[in-house]
Enzyme design. Structure first.
Site: not given
Ligand code: NAD
Ligand code: DAU
Length: 333
Positions: A60, A124, A149, A153, A179, A188, A190, A192, A274-275
């Site tokens: 992008i 976040e 991060y 955003k 999600n 992430k 779940i 992991r 900073g959790h």
């Molecule tokens: P993800 O890390 O699984 O996927 C991100 C995708 O973006 C990957 O396929 C990666 O190859 C691609 N990407 C990274 N850098 C790029 C670049 N420079 N150009 C083109 N593609 C690139 O992330 P996700 O969990 O699917 O999250 C997707 C979006 O949703 C993000 O914007 C995230 O902030 C947002 N979001 C995620 C969650 C969550 O819980 N995972 C919740 C709310 C919002």
């Molecule tokens: O709220 C939406 C966000 O949720 C998205 O914007 C992010 O892209 C997505 O990664 C997620 O962020 P979190 O930091 O909440 O997700 P993560 O899965 O990294 O961690 C979830 C919680 O679990 C967090 O409190 C840290 C904790 N954790 C995480 C891992 C990987 C554990 O306790 N053990 C672990 O092994």
């Protein structure tokens, strides 16, 4: 409708692509195919929907490529991002380049060609909430991001709002909570924990384990994005959440039980700097205005289905697992 889906090979974007194809859209995925992606999911969709699904490997940040792809599209749905908080504490500038500069490149292309733009963001950006309090995030919550991060955003959200106000761009934003579901990278929580169990090790809990996340199934998130894309009001923000609050300890115990292990069979590891304590979404606006509601409201059932998916899709996650665990354990997790 011809959609350009950035990050469409990632966890949420690939599920959105699958859904949009079944809704009849033509989808071009623009994805850099980083460590988090699954190109094979999009290749499978391209075979299932001949002539309606293309995968372009690129960034992008490549303004020329982005402009050419935006020109051919009716709308852009922007998922591409660096998405993991722990990674952002190690390499923050990568998050600024991808999440902030990348969004600016897309906004400029949408402005140049006068296209509809939907920006996928996170809860976040609002920081965190106290534990054990009834408050939730709403569209009126102040921006207060904690990590590189979430700050990246938040910056991207501000750019979208500025392009709406200054240039009249037809854009919307959705901010969603955590999600879960198929195809999420094993870094992430779940996936992991599930894949640790599948490889004979114990899940890890950061800090006290009392941190609360508001879990939503990935398909419910994408149904919300679809509704906003088609019927959301230009310039508006919609929060998406499924009232799925659970502490990290609750989630780990649930996974252990569902996989046949004692609930408390996990390891404590150090806390994330900073959790954020708690996230919780008030989704009243999207429910009332667009009639959206989550379909998967039973977290235990949703996690059980997710466990099945990881059991059946070892070929995708196993090659990613060793490097991920090496990285997380080097950082003390
Ligand atoms: P993800 O890390 O699984 O996927 C991100 C995708 O973006 C990957 O396929 C990666 O190859 C691609 N990407 C990274 N850098 C790029 C670049 N420079 N150009 C083109 N593609 C690139 O992330 P996700 O969990 O699917 O999250 C997707 C979006 O949703 C993000 O914007 C995230 O902030 C947002 N979001 C995620 C969650 C969550 O819980 N995972 C919740 C709310 C919002
Ligand atoms: O709220 C939406 C966000 O949720 C998205 O914007 C992010 O892209 C997505 O990664 C997620 O962020 P979190 O930091 O909440 O997700 P993560 O899965 O990294 O961690 C979830 C919680 O679990 C967090 O409190 C840290 C904790 N954790 C995480 C891992 C990987 C554990 O306790 N053990 C672990 O092994």
């Amino acid at each position: 409708m011809r959609l350009l889906v950035t990050g469409g090979a990632g966890f949420i974007g690939s599920d959105f692509t699958s859904m949009a194809l079944r809704e009849g859209a033509h989808v071009t995925v623009l994805d850099l195919l980083t460590y988090a992606s699954g190109a094979q999911f999009i290749e499978a969709e391209a075979n299932a929907f001949p002539g309606r699904c293309d995968l372009v490997r690129g960034s992008i940040l490549d303004a020329k490529l982005v402009s050419a792809l935006v020109k051919e599209s009716d709308a852009i749905v922007h998922f591409a991002a660096e998405s993991h908080n722990d990674n952002s504490l190690q390499d923050p500038t990568l998050f600024v380049h991808t999440n902030v500069d990348g969004t600016a490149v897309l906004l400029e292309a949408a402005r140049e060609h006068g296209k509809r733009f939907h920006h996928v963001s996170t809860d976040e950006v609002y920081g965190d909430l106290p534990l054990n309090a009834p408050t939730k995030f709403s569209e009126h919550s102040p921006y207060r991001p904690s990590s590189p991060y979430s700050a990246s955003k938040a910056a991207a959200d501000h750019l979208v709002r500025a392009w709406v106000r200054s240039f009249g761009l037809n854009a919307t934003i959705s901010n969603c909570s955590n999600n879960y579901g198929p195809r999420q990278h094993v870094e992430k929580l779940i996936p992991r924990a599930i894949t640790e169990r599948l490889q004979g090790r114990r899940p890890r809990v950061y800090g006290t384990g009392k941190n609360v996340r508001d879990w939503i199934h990935v398909r419910d998130h994408n149904r919300g994005i679809w509704d906003v894309l088609l019927r959301g009001r230009a310039g508006h923000t919609y929060l998406i959440g499924a009232d799925g609050e659970a502490s990290n300890l609750d989630v780990i115990r649930m996974i252990n039980e569902l996989m046949g292990y004692p609930a408390n069979d996990f390891e404590w590891v150090q806390d994330r700097p900073g959790h954020d304590l708690r996230y919780a979404i008030d989704a009243s606006k999207i429910r009332a205005e667009l009639g959206w509601k989550p379909l998967q409201t039973d977290l235990r059932e949703g996690i059980a289905q997710t466990i099945n998916w990881y059991e059946e899709n070892r070929a995708w996650w196993e090659p990613k697992k060793a490097a991920t665990e090496a990285r997380l354990s080097k950082w003390g997790y």
